[in-house]
Design a protein around this motif. Structure first.
Motif, PDB file in Angstrom:
ATOM      1  N   UNK A   1      36.195 -29.584  27.704  1.00 11.41           N
ATOM      2  CA  UNK A   1      35.426 -28.354  27.229  1.00 11.41           C
ATOM      3  C   UNK A   1      34.110 -28.244  27.835  1.00 11.41           C
ATOM      4  N   UNK A   2      33.472 -29.378  28.032  1.00 10.73           N
ATOM      5  CA  UNK A   2      32.005 -29.578  28.459  1.00 10.73           C
ATOM      6  C   UNK A   2      31.634 -29.195  29.778  1.00 10.73           C
ATOM      7  N   UNK A   3      32.890 -29.133  30.681  1.00  9.58           N
ATOM      8  CA  UNK A   3      32.874 -28.829  32.299  1.00  9.58           C
ATOM      9  C   UNK A   3      32.137 -27.441  32.497  1.00  9.58           C
ATOM     10  N   UNK A   4      30.891 -27.360  33.176  1.00  6.75           N
ATOM     11  CA  UNK A   4      30.363 -26.026  33.671  1.00  6.75           C
ATOM     12  C   UNK A   4      30.680 -25.764  35.162  1.00  6.75           C
ATOM     13  N   UNK A   5      31.183 -26.725  36.005  1.00  7.50           N
ATOM     14  CA  UNK A   5      31.450 -26.665  37.271  1.00  7.50           C
ATOM     15  C   UNK A   5      32.438 -27.280  37.695  1.00  7.50           C
ATOM     16  N   UNK A   6      33.266 -26.687  38.487  1.00  8.73           N
ATOM     17  CA  UNK A   6      34.499 -27.689  39.195  1.00  8.73           C
ATOM     18  C   UNK A   6      34.418 -27.254  40.701  1.00  8.73           C
ATOM     19  N   UNK A   7      34.379 -28.400  41.373  1.00  9.34           N
ATOM     20  CA  UNK A   7      34.807 -28.170  42.761  1.00  9.34           C
ATOM     21  C   UNK A   7      36.052 -28.929  43.220  1.00  9.34           C
TER      22      UNK A   7
END
Length: 127
Positions: free
Chosen positions: A71-77
């Protein structure tokens, strides 16, 4: 806590992601290296969706070391090796992340270090 940026003056996202995410001052950032669909026993599933599950499981373990969660992820590549793997990856991502979703990029690449890998995912988290 996070400010999800989706300006009305540009085309809305094609899928479940935000165009941008503002992280407020004072938050820690955790940057995860690209994770591949391999288990601790060196098993690599054939299915791209199962590989994506392992990637996100590995990421969850890394974030857990820092006291954070998915839930703390702000960016996914994310990277896949064939267009047919887009949907299996997106199905896993969409199940794990609700709206507003992190900023995200999904690319088709020619391959990874070993040919059996179909998915690789790296993230930035803040907490």
């Amino acid at each position: 806590m996070f400010r999800f940026l989706t300006p009305k003056t540009i085309k809305p996202p094609f899928a479940r992601y935000s165009h941008g995410v503002e992280v407020p001052a004072g938050k820690r950032l955790v940057l995860c290296s690209g994770q591949l669909g391999i288990g601790p026993d060196d098993a690599i599933p054939e299915d791209a969706g199962a590989q994506a599950e392992l990637c996100f499981g590995n990421i969850a373990a890394i974030l857990g070391e820092a006291g954070l969660t998915l839930k703390d992820i702000v960016r996914i590549n994310a990277f896949v090796t064939d267009r047919v793997y887009l949907r299996p990856y997106m199905d896993v991502r969409d199940r794990l992340f609700s709206d507003p979703a992190p900023a995200s990029t999904l690319m088709i690449v020619s391959g990874f270090a070993r040919p059996e890998f179909k998915v690789e995912i790296e993230v930035i988290a803040a907490g």
